[in-house]
Design an enzyme around this catalytic site. Structure first.
Site, PDB file in Angstrom:
ATOM      1  CE1 TYR A 143      -3.084  -3.041   0.269  1.00  0.00           C
ATOM      2  CE2 TYR A 143      -3.580  -2.124   2.570  1.00  0.00           C
ATOM      3  CZ  TYR A 143      -3.831  -3.111   1.207  1.00  0.00           C
ATOM      4  OH  TYR A 143      -4.786  -3.984   1.280  1.00  0.00           O
ATOM      5  CE  LYS A 192       1.609 -17.460  -2.348  1.00  0.00           C
ATOM      6  NZ  LYS A 192       0.746 -18.781  -2.437  1.00  0.00           N
ATOM      7  CG  ASP A 224      -1.742 -20.021  -0.574  1.00  0.00           C
ATOM      8  OD1 ASP A 224      -0.986 -19.777   0.432  1.00  0.00           O
ATOM      9  OD2 ASP A 224      -1.611 -20.790  -1.477  1.00  0.00           O
ATOM     10  CG  ASP A 248      -7.326  -4.587   3.838  1.00  0.00           C
ATOM     11  OD1 ASP A 248      -8.486  -4.495   4.561  1.00  0.00           O
ATOM     12  OD2 ASP A 248      -7.268  -3.863   2.764  1.00  0.00           O
ATOM     13  CG  ASP A 252     -12.760  -6.841   5.879  1.00  0.00           C
ATOM     14  OD1 ASP A 252     -12.375  -6.432   6.834  1.00  0.00           O
ATOM     15  OD2 ASP A 252     -12.966  -6.162   4.608  1.00  0.00           O
TER      16      ASP A 252
END
Ligand code: NAD
Length: 358
Positions: A143, A192, A224, A248, A252
């Site tokens: 970001y 990852k 994942d 993020d 959620d």
């Protein structure tokens, strides 16, 4: 009597002031029950600050927050300010306050209340015992890396770079280990590392710090796989720590395990004990002023404040137990009620929780 703690209260817009008022009632009850002491100072923030001061984050509000031990935030925003230029939008104030207060992590608990298991889209037996926290890095990663467009071999290309340095990883990983220590002592570090260099650095740092916390059981989970395991075995997670973008998405996903936005608390932390505490939901302009908003997310944010900033674990437990017992007794605000005609209002829910506190 404990030391007096300064709480900066920024209720904000929409249902913000309604839910914050109930959270303060709960804090006052803990003063009575546990000998705690708070000094509340109120400041303008968000849309109301734009209207009254011409800026979403007035300097005096920021100074008040900096001088406080913790910040309690309601919510900001609403249709009235949606078409304002960027610097006059309530959300700009949110980014500004996090940056100015040096908040680098976002903490989102996801806990299942037994009596609300049916509100989730997952099977109750999968959810049984779910009580986890996602610790998300907030200031680094993709970001905030360089972003640009360039002419590629076949036309235009876009580039977003993901950058992390050791310091950024160390401080959040330490924070996550510390939080795990106050809970079931399990930490899942999500990355990852099979593909990304930033993830390999992340994993190296985690492995270097881990021996300082021999009492905490560490697992590395690829992002994942974590996304799958959150749906398959959510109860096996305790604390999850991860970088900005993975956090993020996973926070959620974890939030939705519980089924209701009106129940979700959050914290943003920096160095030291200081933190900003707020419900995950927004200002809910569609129900503002009607006295029907669910105050539980904000009340549970107070419990989080007690645990993470002040170490008032007993008082925090009393708040969480009171919320559970009021729900077990069948009381519901409209957003979580199956029969809306029997729903209680915001103040009544606050009163019921205060009355149930021991
Ligand atoms: P929202 O969370 O405000 O509302 C989404 C839906 O959930 C609405 O139907 C609302 O009525 C309901 N809801 C939310 N909280 C509730 C509660 N405590 N009790 C009962 N029902 C509740 O999200 P939105 O509608 O996308 O955004 C509204 C405004 O809030 C926008 O201006 C947005 O920018 C802002 N917002 C602010 C924050 C924040 O302050 N941190 C976060 C998200 C959205």
């Amino acid at each position: 009597m404990a030391d007096t703690k300064k709480i900066a209260v920024i209720a904000g817009d929409g249902i913000g002031p309604e839910v914050v008022a109930e959270a303060i009632k709960v804090m006052k009850k803990t003063e009575e029950l546990y000998g705690l002491s708070f000094e509340f100072e109120h400041g303008l923030f968000g849309g109301i600050a734009i209207d009254e001061k011409g800026t979403p984050l007035p300097q005096e509000t920021l100074d008040m927050c900096k001088a406080a031990d913790a910040v309690l935030l309601g919510a900001v925003g609403g249709p009235k300010w949606d078409n304002n230029p960027k610097e006059l939008r309530p959300e700009t104030g949110l980014l500004g306050i996090r940056k100015a207060l040096g908040l680098f992590s976002n903490i989102r608990p996801a806990k299942i209340f037994d009596c609300l298991k049916d509100a989730s889209t997952l099977k109750p037996e999968v959810l049984e015992g779910t009580d986890l926290i996602v610790v998300r890095e907030l200031t680094g990663g993709i970001y905030f890396g360089d972003k640009f467009r360039r002419e590629g071999a076949n036309g235009e290309e876009a580039v977003d770079t993901c950058v992390y340095n050791v310091h950024e990883v160390e401080r959040i990983v330490r924070q996550a280990f510390e939080i795990a220590r106050t809970r079931r002592k399990k930490l899942a570090s999500v990355d990852k590392a099979n593909v990304l260099e930033t993830s390999r650095l992340w994993r190296e740092v985690v492995n270097r710090i881990a021996p300082e916390y021999p009492d905490v059981e560490l697992e590395h989970v690829l992002v994942d796989n974590c996304a799958m395991q959150l749906l398959r075995r959510p109860a096996s997670f305790d604390v999850i720590v991860t970088e900005n973008m993975f956090g993020d998405i996973l926070s959620d996903e974890a939030a939705m395990l519980t089924g209701s936005i009106g129940m979700l608390s959050s914290a943003s932390l920096g160095e030291g004990a200081f933190g900003l505490y707020e419900p995950v939901h927004g200002s809910a302009p569609d129900i503002a002023g009607q006295g029907i908003a669910n105050p539980i997310a904000t009340i549970l944010s107070v419990a989080l404040m007690y645990r993470l900033t002040f170490g008032y674990h007993e008082a925090a437990q009393s708040i969480e137990d009171a919320v559970a017992s009021v729900l077990d007794a069948g009381h519901r605000t409209a957003d979580i009620a199956t029969d809306r005609s029997k729903a209680v209002g915001t103040q009544q829910m606050g009163d019921l929780i205060v009355a149930a506190m021991k």
